[in-house]
Motif scaffolding. Structure first.
Motif, PDB file in Angstrom:
ATOM      1  N   PHE A   1      -5.540  21.174  -7.034  1.00 59.55           N
ATOM      2  CA  PHE A   1      -5.813  20.605  -7.200  1.00 59.55           C
ATOM      3  C   PHE A   1      -4.744  19.573  -6.725  1.00 59.55           C
ATOM      4  O   PHE A   1      -4.443  18.778  -5.858  1.00 59.55           O
ATOM      5  CB  PHE A   1      -5.874  19.939  -8.612  1.00 59.55           C
ATOM      6  CG  PHE A   1      -6.197  18.504  -8.559  1.00 59.55           C
ATOM      7  CD1 PHE A   1      -7.149  17.842  -7.930  1.00 59.55           C
ATOM      8  CD2 PHE A   1      -5.580  17.547  -9.460  1.00 59.55           C
ATOM      9  CE1 PHE A   1      -7.800  16.598  -8.268  1.00 59.55           C
ATOM     10  CE2 PHE A   1      -5.286  16.207  -8.924  1.00 59.55           C
ATOM     11  CZ  PHE A   1      -6.829  15.859  -8.740  1.00 59.55           C
ATOM     12  N   VAL A   2      -3.358  19.800  -7.000  1.00 58.76           N
ATOM     13  CA  VAL A   2      -2.127  19.167  -7.059  1.00 58.76           C
ATOM     14  C   VAL A   2      -2.120  19.644  -5.351  1.00 58.76           C
ATOM     15  O   VAL A   2      -1.403  19.097  -4.130  1.00 58.76           O
ATOM     16  CB  VAL A   2      -0.646  19.899  -7.335  1.00 58.76           C
ATOM     17  CG1 VAL A   2       0.901  19.115  -6.751  1.00 58.76           C
ATOM     18  CG2 VAL A   2      -1.392  19.227  -8.672  1.00 58.76           C
ATOM     19  N   SER A   3      -1.891  21.155  -4.832  1.00 54.36           N
ATOM     20  CA  SER A   3      -1.784  21.484  -3.700  1.00 54.36           C
ATOM     21  C   SER A   3      -3.488  20.861  -2.970  1.00 54.36           C
ATOM     22  O   SER A   3      -2.546  20.348  -1.557  1.00 54.36           O
ATOM     23  CB  SER A   3      -2.440  23.008  -2.981  1.00 54.36           C
ATOM     24  OG  SER A   3      -1.071  23.993  -4.176  1.00 54.36           O
ATOM     25  N   GLY A   4      -4.010  20.689  -3.298  1.00 56.85           N
ATOM     26  CA  GLY A   4      -5.435  19.675  -2.327  1.00 56.85           C
ATOM     27  C   GLY A   4      -4.310  18.426  -2.560  1.00 56.85           C
ATOM     28  O   GLY A   4      -4.975  17.414  -1.118  1.00 56.85           O
ATOM     29  N   ILE A   5      -4.056  16.859  -3.328  1.00 57.39           N
ATOM     30  CA  ILE A   5      -3.023  15.812  -2.991  1.00 57.39           C
ATOM     31  C   ILE A   5      -2.337  16.071  -1.803  1.00 57.39           C
ATOM     32  O   ILE A   5      -2.259  15.537  -0.994  1.00 57.39           O
ATOM     33  CB  ILE A   5      -2.870  15.787  -4.165  1.00 57.39           C
ATOM     34  CG1 ILE A   5      -3.889  15.321  -5.188  1.00 57.39           C
ATOM     35  CG2 ILE A   5      -2.101  14.551  -4.227  1.00 57.39           C
ATOM     36  CD1 ILE A   5      -3.490  15.110  -6.842  1.00 57.39           C
TER      37      ILE A   5
ATOM     38  N   TYR B   1       0.775  -1.047  -0.078  1.00 61.51           N
ATOM     39  CA  TYR B   1       0.197   0.042  -0.100  1.00 61.51           C
ATOM     40  C   TYR B   1       0.941   1.012   0.455  1.00 61.51           C
ATOM     41  O   TYR B   1       0.422   2.399  -0.545  1.00 61.51           O
ATOM     42  CB  TYR B   1      -0.807   0.178   1.102  1.00 61.51           C
ATOM     43  CG  TYR B   1      -2.223  -0.582   1.174  1.00 61.51           C
ATOM     44  CD1 TYR B   1      -3.563  -0.532   0.106  1.00 61.51           C
ATOM     45  CD2 TYR B   1      -2.084  -2.217   1.477  1.00 61.51           C
ATOM     46  CE1 TYR B   1      -4.778  -0.548   0.304  1.00 61.51           C
ATOM     47  CE2 TYR B   1      -3.647  -2.926   1.827  1.00 61.51           C
ATOM     48  CZ  TYR B   1      -4.606  -2.132   0.155  1.00 61.51           C
ATOM     49  OH  TYR B   1      -5.938  -3.027   0.716  1.00 61.51           O
ATOM     50  N   TYR B   2       2.131   1.229   0.943  1.00 63.00           N
ATOM     51  CA  TYR B   2       3.228   2.557   1.039  1.00 63.00           C
ATOM     52  C   TYR B   2       3.650   2.513  -0.353  1.00 63.00           C
ATOM     53  O   TYR B   2       3.518   4.030  -0.712  1.00 63.00           O
ATOM     54  CB  TYR B   2       3.724   2.321   2.757  1.00 63.00           C
ATOM     55  CG  TYR B   2       4.953   3.077   2.061  1.00 63.00           C
ATOM     56  CD1 TYR B   2       5.184   4.092   2.357  1.00 63.00           C
ATOM     57  CD2 TYR B   2       6.717   2.111   1.753  1.00 63.00           C
ATOM     58  CE1 TYR B   2       6.114   5.220   2.729  1.00 63.00           C
ATOM     59  CE2 TYR B   2       7.557   3.644   1.864  1.00 63.00           C
ATOM     60  CZ  TYR B   2       7.329   4.475   1.826  1.00 63.00           C
ATOM     61  OH  TYR B   2       8.642   4.941   2.036  1.00 63.00           O
ATOM     62  N   LEU B   3       4.447   1.147  -1.040  1.00 58.63           N
ATOM     63  CA  LEU B   3       4.977   2.340  -2.045  1.00 58.63           C
ATOM     64  C   LEU B   3       4.043   2.026  -3.212  1.00 58.63           C
ATOM     65  O   LEU B   3       4.316   2.989  -3.579  1.00 58.63           O
ATOM     66  CB  LEU B   3       6.129   0.646  -2.234  1.00 58.63           C
ATOM     67  CG  LEU B   3       6.767   0.763  -3.484  1.00 58.63           C
ATOM     68  CD1 LEU B   3       8.449   2.905  -3.387  1.00 58.63           C
ATOM     69  CD2 LEU B   3       7.733  -0.185  -3.800  1.00 58.63           C
ATOM     70  N   PHE B   4       3.404   1.319  -3.791  1.00 56.41           N
ATOM     71  CA  PHE B   4       2.527   1.426  -5.179  1.00 56.41           C
ATOM     72  C   PHE B   4       0.797   2.288  -4.315  1.00 56.41           C
ATOM     73  O   PHE B   4       0.661   2.945  -5.335  1.00 56.41           O
ATOM     74  CB  PHE B   4       2.187   0.115  -5.890  1.00 56.41           C
ATOM     75  CG  PHE B   4       3.433  -0.863  -5.804  1.00 56.41           C
ATOM     76  CD1 PHE B   4       4.157  -0.903  -6.477  1.00 56.41           C
ATOM     77  CD2 PHE B   4       4.058  -1.996  -4.461  1.00 56.41           C
ATOM     78  CE1 PHE B   4       5.204  -1.340  -7.080  1.00 56.41           C
ATOM     79  CE2 PHE B   4       4.853  -2.843  -5.011  1.00 56.41           C
ATOM     80  CZ  PHE B   4       5.504  -2.534  -5.673  1.00 56.41           C
ATOM     81  N   GLY B   5       0.235   1.728  -3.988  1.00 55.30           N
ATOM     82  CA  GLY B   5      -0.765   2.442  -3.710  1.00 55.30           C
ATOM     83  C   GLY B   5      -0.949   3.902  -3.492  1.00 55.30           C
ATOM     84  O   GLY B   5      -1.913   4.858  -3.421  1.00 55.30           O
ATOM     85  N   ILE B   6       0.485   3.963  -2.530  1.00 55.68           N
ATOM     86  CA  ILE B   6      -0.128   5.616  -1.996  1.00 55.68           C
ATOM     87  C   ILE B   6       1.027   6.886  -2.972  1.00 55.68           C
ATOM     88  O   ILE B   6       1.049   7.684  -3.617  1.00 55.68           O
ATOM     89  CB  ILE B   6       0.298   5.967  -0.550  1.00 55.68           C
ATOM     90  CG1 ILE B   6      -0.754   5.088   0.479  1.00 55.68           C
ATOM     91  CG2 ILE B   6       0.053   7.082  -0.058  1.00 55.68           C
ATOM     92  CD1 ILE B   6      -0.179   5.187   1.694  1.00 55.68           C
ATOM     93  N   ILE B   7       2.369   6.442  -2.541  1.00 60.09           N
ATOM     94  CA  ILE B   7       3.267   6.690  -3.513  1.00 60.09           C
ATOM     95  C   ILE B   7       3.492   6.866  -4.736  1.00 60.09           C
ATOM     96  O   ILE B   7       2.904   7.978  -5.723  1.00 60.09           O
ATOM     97  CB  ILE B   7       4.757   6.509  -2.598  1.00 60.09           C
ATOM     98  CG1 ILE B   7       5.044   6.800  -1.187  1.00 60.09           C
ATOM     99  CG2 ILE B   7       6.300   7.407  -3.471  1.00 60.09           C
ATOM    100  CD1 ILE B   7       5.876   6.518  -0.932  1.00 60.09           C
ATOM    101  N   GLY B   8       3.103   5.625  -5.240  1.00 57.76           N
ATOM    102  CA  GLY B   8       2.893   5.456  -6.434  1.00 57.76           C
ATOM    103  C   GLY B   8       1.854   5.712  -7.314  1.00 57.76           C
ATOM    104  O   GLY B   8       1.575   6.993  -8.416  1.00 57.76           O
ATOM    105  N   VAL B   9       0.789   6.192  -6.811  1.00 54.43           N
ATOM    106  CA  VAL B   9      -1.047   6.821  -7.118  1.00 54.43           C
ATOM    107  C   VAL B   9      -0.173   8.004  -7.500  1.00 54.43           C
ATOM    108  O   VAL B   9      -0.357   8.682  -8.066  1.00 54.43           O
ATOM    109  CB  VAL B   9      -1.383   6.039  -6.579  1.00 54.43           C
ATOM    110  CG1 VAL B   9      -3.529   6.530  -7.777  1.00 54.43           C
ATOM    111  CG2 VAL B   9      -1.994   4.400  -7.085  1.00 54.43           C
ATOM    112  N   SER B  10      -0.396   8.515  -6.323  1.00 56.39           N
ATOM    113  CA  SER B  10      -0.196  10.042  -6.188  1.00 56.39           C
ATOM    114  C   SER B  10       1.191  10.727  -7.021  1.00 56.39           C
ATOM    115  O   SER B  10       0.595  11.548  -7.575  1.00 56.39           O
ATOM    116  CB  SER B  10      -0.224  10.040  -4.179  1.00 56.39           C
ATOM    117  OG  SER B  10      -0.927   9.876  -3.582  1.00 56.39           O
ATOM    118  N   SER B  11       1.583   9.895  -7.024  1.00 56.51           N
ATOM    119  CA  SER B  11       3.116  10.407  -7.751  1.00 56.51           C
ATOM    120  C   SER B  11       2.277  10.468  -9.399  1.00 56.51           C
ATOM    121  O   SER B  11       2.789  11.811  -9.968  1.00 56.51           O
ATOM    122  CB  SER B  11       4.380   9.835  -8.217  1.00 56.51           C
ATOM    123  OG  SER B  11       4.768   9.582  -6.513  1.00 56.51           O
TER     124      SER B  11
END
Length: 499
Positions: free
Chosen positions: A345-349, A277-287
């Motif tokens: 939008f990016v600031s919100g993310i 979740y940490y690497l793919f689900g959050i960092i990967g998707v957010s990036s």
């Protein structure tokens, strides 16, 4: 429970002060050999700190060396306060930061690995002070690893409970069945990774002094830099930024998994639900979202970084988006660009990512990924229970059932965390910050992040805050770093009652 074992508490605080003083001695040569006047202030601070530590240690010999839960809470909280109070002496005695509120803010920001600063011009600071500033990060990061993996679970709090057996003491998932041996292995990993990053950064183009400071700040997920522009100073050296991205990712990963990876047990790493979740689900998707928005919709990336493209549009967008997302999620706080200038939008993310945090058992701050996983799974189960009210459906994590006590603990933690964030935002508004800046300062301080939004954005700092606001943010950094309950329980009347 009998009365508090005060002597064992003082003895631990003495050891803490002695170790802190020894690190000050390490900072002394950086000023001395650069012929800086501040050198003697750093040396005197070390002598005073060690003297205080020796007094606490030598004159408090407990008859009973057993540590109960109450002593544990006090040792952890007072230990961090001891570090912060003695740790500001090099700033005060050297004259580098003559104000006590400012010196305390900078110090606790270091030990809590927050990375918020009141310094307006970092590059004019003496090298000894800059090293000490980075060392506070490194000391705090090293302490928090053992705290979250070995100590807090024994006190019944922290996300690492999910890795504990019901009986007190480390479970089979730990590195070694004894806490002292666990701590030694974790320290070794921490030192080796710091040294490895130091060498890589030096080869990539940093000076040896900057490489050392940034390596300490990265592995602790602290974010203090020796440059006013933070890592944006090295925008012409992409490899420096990629190296720091990699080590931020490692520092935000559970150190138990890092141990398994170094032992060649890679399958254990990718079997971890939290890691995926940490690497793919959050960092990967957010990036990916930030890259797409920045590259295809918002041309202001160039102007916000103020440096020509290096490898082309796509690489440029990927590097800075990945860097900033990783920096915020791991609560490191390094900066290569001002994300508040990209678009709303990016600031919100990024504001949403303030409440994510890295993995449990890492040096990162924040809520932690594991808590979010358990809360989401528990919420989905409530839908099932609505259809099947008599069904007994446990929350499962890494293929194992999570006890209701742990689920309730995590839900309580999140509710208290959000309540404190809301109240802190209101209080900071009362203390003079505009609404957006109050939200940013509260989220950043409580999550130990560093850069925020508003007047405390990545290109600003906390110097303009009132004295009261600095003290309040310092308190938020402390309770955020120590997982809320560790500190807040001391303010409850039943904690001080004799059972």
């Amino acid at each position: 429970m009998n009365s508090l074992n005060i002597k064992i508490i003082y003895r631990f605080l003495g050891i803490t002060a002695i170790l802190n003083g020894l690190f000050m001695f390490i900072a002394f040569p950086f000023s001395f050999f650069n012929e800086e006047n501040e050198a003697w202030g750093i040396l005197n601070a070390g002598i005073i700190t060690i003297f205080i530590g020796l007094l606490l240690y030598l004159f408090n010999k407990p008859k009973n060396t057993n540590i109960q839960k109450k002593e544990g809470y006090l040792i952890v909280t007072l230990g961090w306060l001891t570090l912060s109070i003695t740790g500001m002496l090099p700033y005060l005695l050297s004259g580098a930061i003559p104000s006590i509120p400012d010196a305390f803010f900078e110090t606790i920001s270091g030990y809590s690995t927050t990375g918020s600063s009141i310094l307006k011009d970092i590059e004019i600071m003496p090298k000894g002070i800059l090293f000490w500033r980075s060392a506070t990060h490194w000391i705090g990061g090293m302490g928090i690893i053992v705290l979250t993996i070995a100590i807090l679970p024994l006190l019944g709090i922290g996300g690492m409970q999910l890795f504990m057996a019901e009986a007190p003491g480390p479970s089979a998932d730990k590195l070694h069945p004894r806490i002292t041996d666990t701590a030694k292995r974790l320290y070794l990993i921490y030192v080796v990774l710091t040294f490895a990053e130091f060498l890589l950064l030096k080869v990539a183009g940093m000076t040896w002094f900057d490489a050392l400071n940034h390596a300490m700040a990265t592995m602790s997920t602290g974010g203090f830099s020796t440059k006013n522009a933070s890592i944006a100073y090295y925008n012409h050296l992409p490899y420096v930024q990629y190296i720091i991205i990699f080590f931020m990712l490692v520092a935000g990963t559970n150190f138990v998994l890092t141990y398994f990876a170094l032992k060649g047990k890679i399958q254990k790493v990718f079997q971890s639900e939290e890691f995926k979740y940490y690497l793919f689900g959050i960092i990967g998707v957010s990036s990916l979202i930030v890259v797409l928005v920045v590259h295809f919709q918002d041309p202001s990336l160039e102007s916000s970084i103020n440096h020509p493209k290096v490898f082309g549009d796509v690489e440029y967008a990927i590097r800075h988006s990945l860097f900033m997302v990783t920096s915020v999620i791991t609560t490191t706080g390094f900066v290569t660009a001002d994300f508040t200038m990209w678009n709303y939008f990016v600031s919100g993310i990024f504001f949403a990512l303030f409440f994510t945090g890295g993995s449990a058992g890492s040096t990162s701050g924040g809520v932690k990924v594991v808590r979010h996983i358990v809360m989401l799974k528990n919420s989905f189960l409530e839908f099932k229970k609505a259809l099947h009210p008599n069904a007994i459906i446990p929350v499962r994590f890494d293929g194992k059932s999570v006890s209701q006590n742990i689920v309730f603990n995590i839900l309580s933690f999140f509710i208290i965390y959000m309540f404190i964030f809301i109240m802190a935002s209101v209080i900071l508004s009362l203390l003079g910050l505009d609404f957006v800046s109050a939200l940013g300062a509260a989220a950043s301080s409580l999550g130990n992040i560093g850069p925020a939004i508003g007047s405390v954005s990545p290109v600003d700092n906390f110097a303009h805050l009132s004295t009261a606001a600095k003290w309040f943010c310092s308190f938020l950094m402390l309770i955020g770093r120590l997982e809320l309950f560790t500190v807040l329980i001391l303010f409850t009347p039943f904690f001080w009652r004799k059972n």
